[in-house]
Design a protein around this motif. Structure first.
Motif, PDB file in Angstrom:
ATOM      1  N   ASP A  85       0.818  -1.209   0.000  1.00 20.59           N
ATOM      2  CA  ASP A  85       0.000   0.000   0.000  1.00 20.59           C
ATOM      3  C   ASP A  85       0.859   1.270   0.000  1.00 20.59           C
ATOM      4  N   THR A  94       0.461  -5.631  -6.058  1.00 14.14           N
ATOM      5  CA  THR A  94      -0.260  -4.432  -6.499  1.00 14.14           C
ATOM      6  C   THR A  94      -0.931  -4.603  -7.861  1.00 14.14           C
ATOM      7  N   ARG A  97      -4.766  -5.054  -7.812  1.00 15.51           N
ATOM      8  CA  ARG A  97      -5.613  -4.019  -7.225  1.00 15.51           C
ATOM      9  C   ARG A  97      -7.010  -4.038  -7.852  1.00 15.51           C
ATOM     10  N   ASN A 103      -5.425   4.451  -3.946  1.00 13.43           N
ATOM     11  CA  ASN A 103      -4.399   4.060  -2.964  1.00 13.43           C
ATOM     12  C   ASN A 103      -3.095   3.641  -3.647  1.00 13.43           C
ATOM     13  N   ASP A 104      -2.694   4.434  -4.630  1.00 13.13           N
ATOM     14  CA  ASP A 104      -1.532   4.047  -5.435  1.00 13.13           C
ATOM     15  C   ASP A 104      -0.522   5.199  -5.502  1.00 13.13           C
ATOM     16  N   VAL A 106      -1.018   4.753  -1.032  1.00 19.57           N
ATOM     17  CA  VAL A 106      -2.004   5.203  -0.063  1.00 19.57           C
ATOM     18  C   VAL A 106      -1.568   6.520   0.583  1.00 19.57           C
ATOM     19  N   ILE A 196      -8.366  -0.631   2.537  1.00 21.15           N
ATOM     20  CA  ILE A 196      -7.175  -1.467   2.642  1.00 21.15           C
ATOM     21  C   ILE A 196      -7.342  -2.351   3.867  1.00 21.15           C
ATOM     22  N   CYS A 246      -8.883  -5.610   1.814  1.00 21.31           N
ATOM     23  CA  CYS A 246      -7.505  -5.332   1.410  1.00 21.31           C
ATOM     24  C   CYS A 246      -7.371  -4.551   0.111  1.00 21.31           C
ATOM     25  N   TYR A 248      -7.101  -5.870  -2.847  1.00 21.86           N
ATOM     26  CA  TYR A 248      -6.407  -6.675  -3.852  1.00 21.86           C
ATOM     27  C   TYR A 248      -7.129  -8.014  -4.007  1.00 21.86           C
TER      28      TYR A 248
END
Length: 316
Positions: A85, A94, A97, A103-104, A106, A196, A246, A248
């Motif tokens: 994150d 990642t 996602r 959140n790239d 976060v 997340i 999460c 992901y």
């Protein structure tokens, strides 16, 4: 015709009884094998060694089982996710996602607030709730037994725990979505429209009691479960809810698409399993989306966001 009917009934009874016997034999064989692998002599001996090392101190054993072990499972799992994150790496995490571009990486200030709240809920909400639970479990008389439960019985308990959690979480979750309560209680959790893992316990203290903790604690209290079963269930529940939040959709893990969609749309997908959402019709919009098509265990390594992409927007 009467004889043919009787012959057909006899054949049907024979096939049914044979199938039932074979199914029972298979279940018993698998259960016996799993008992030997998971809760056989090794685990029984390990439990007795631990129990004797702690000199049978039930309160200390209870705290280790219900607080320390689940906390290590939660922060150990989320520690790995937090690296992805914060840094955007490793890409083997990642690239899976769900909400692309979110959140790239976060927001660190927002993340620190979430971690601080999660720790506060664990220490100042969950921990005090273990005190009355300890006395309830102690009154059952078998929570700290020197003999572990069988693997078969643990599976039965796990099934009951899951059903109890689904019922309590669904209805308490819908309750805190009521406009009167949402503004003051549940809105905090929904600050994250792209959640997340650590956000799973980022909540108002009242919500953490009613929706997060009680649904998980109630099953073991009803069943009078062994401390080892409780510890395994608490750890599993924390890791599972972390997966749901999460962000992901990782290979070979449960799909988080269901709850991620809830954070995105707010008024869909309130439960854990989705059974009560189906019965109440609170997943109708979700079932019409690409997210629903992606809501399955990923058995390969191609991200589902690539194999089942969102349709292009009209203005594109």
């Amino acid at each position: 015709q009467g004889e043919k009917l009787w012959d057909a009934l006899k054949i049907s009874a024979y096939v049914f009884s044979t199938g039932l016997l074979m199914f029972t034999a298979l279940v018993n064989s698998v259960s016996w094998l799993m008992q030997k692998i998971t809760l056989g002599n090794f685990w029984q001996t390990a439990w007795l060694d631990f129990y004797n090392h702690m000199e049978g101190d039930e309160w200390t054993i209870f705290l280790i089982g219900t607080a320390l072990v689940p906390a290590l499972a939660f922060w150990g799992f989320n520690g790995i996710l937090l690296v992805a994150d914060i840094t955007g790496k490793p890409t083997f995490i990642t690239r899976y996602r769900i909400q692309l571009g979110k959140n790239d990486p976060v927001d660190t200030k927002k993340l620190c607030k979430a971690i601080y709240t999660a720790l506060g809920n664990q220490f100042f909400v969950s921990f005090p709730m273990l005190v009355p639970m300890f006395y309830i479990m102690q009154s059952w008389g078998n929570t700290f037994s020197e003999e572990l439960p069988t693997f078969q019985w643990f599976l039965v308990e796990l099934s009951i725990f899951t059903v109890v959690e689904e019922i309590l979480f669904y209805y308490t979750h819908r309750l805190v979505h009521h406009p009167v309560l949402y503004k003051y209680i549940h809105k905090k959790h929904h600050e994250w429209t792209a959640p997340i893992g650590v956000v799973s316990i980022y909540a108002h203290p009242i919500e953490h009691i009613v929706s997060n903790t009680l649904p998980v604690m109630t099953g073991p209290m009803i069943m009078g479960s062994h401390i080892v079963s409780i510890s395994a269930w608490f750890s599993l529940a924390l890791v599972t809810t972390s997966i749901s939040h999460c962000g992901y959709h990782l290979p070979f893990l449960p799909s988080p698409e269901f709850h991620d969609f809830h954070h995105l749309k707010f008024n869909q997908c309130y439960g854990v399993l989705g059974v009560l959402d189906f019965l109440h019709g609170t997943d109708r919009v979700f079932r019409q989306t690409k997210a629903f098509e992606r809501h399955k265990v990923l058995l390969g390594f191609t991200p589902l966001s690539e194999s089942i992409p969102e349709p292009p927007k009209k203005d594109e």
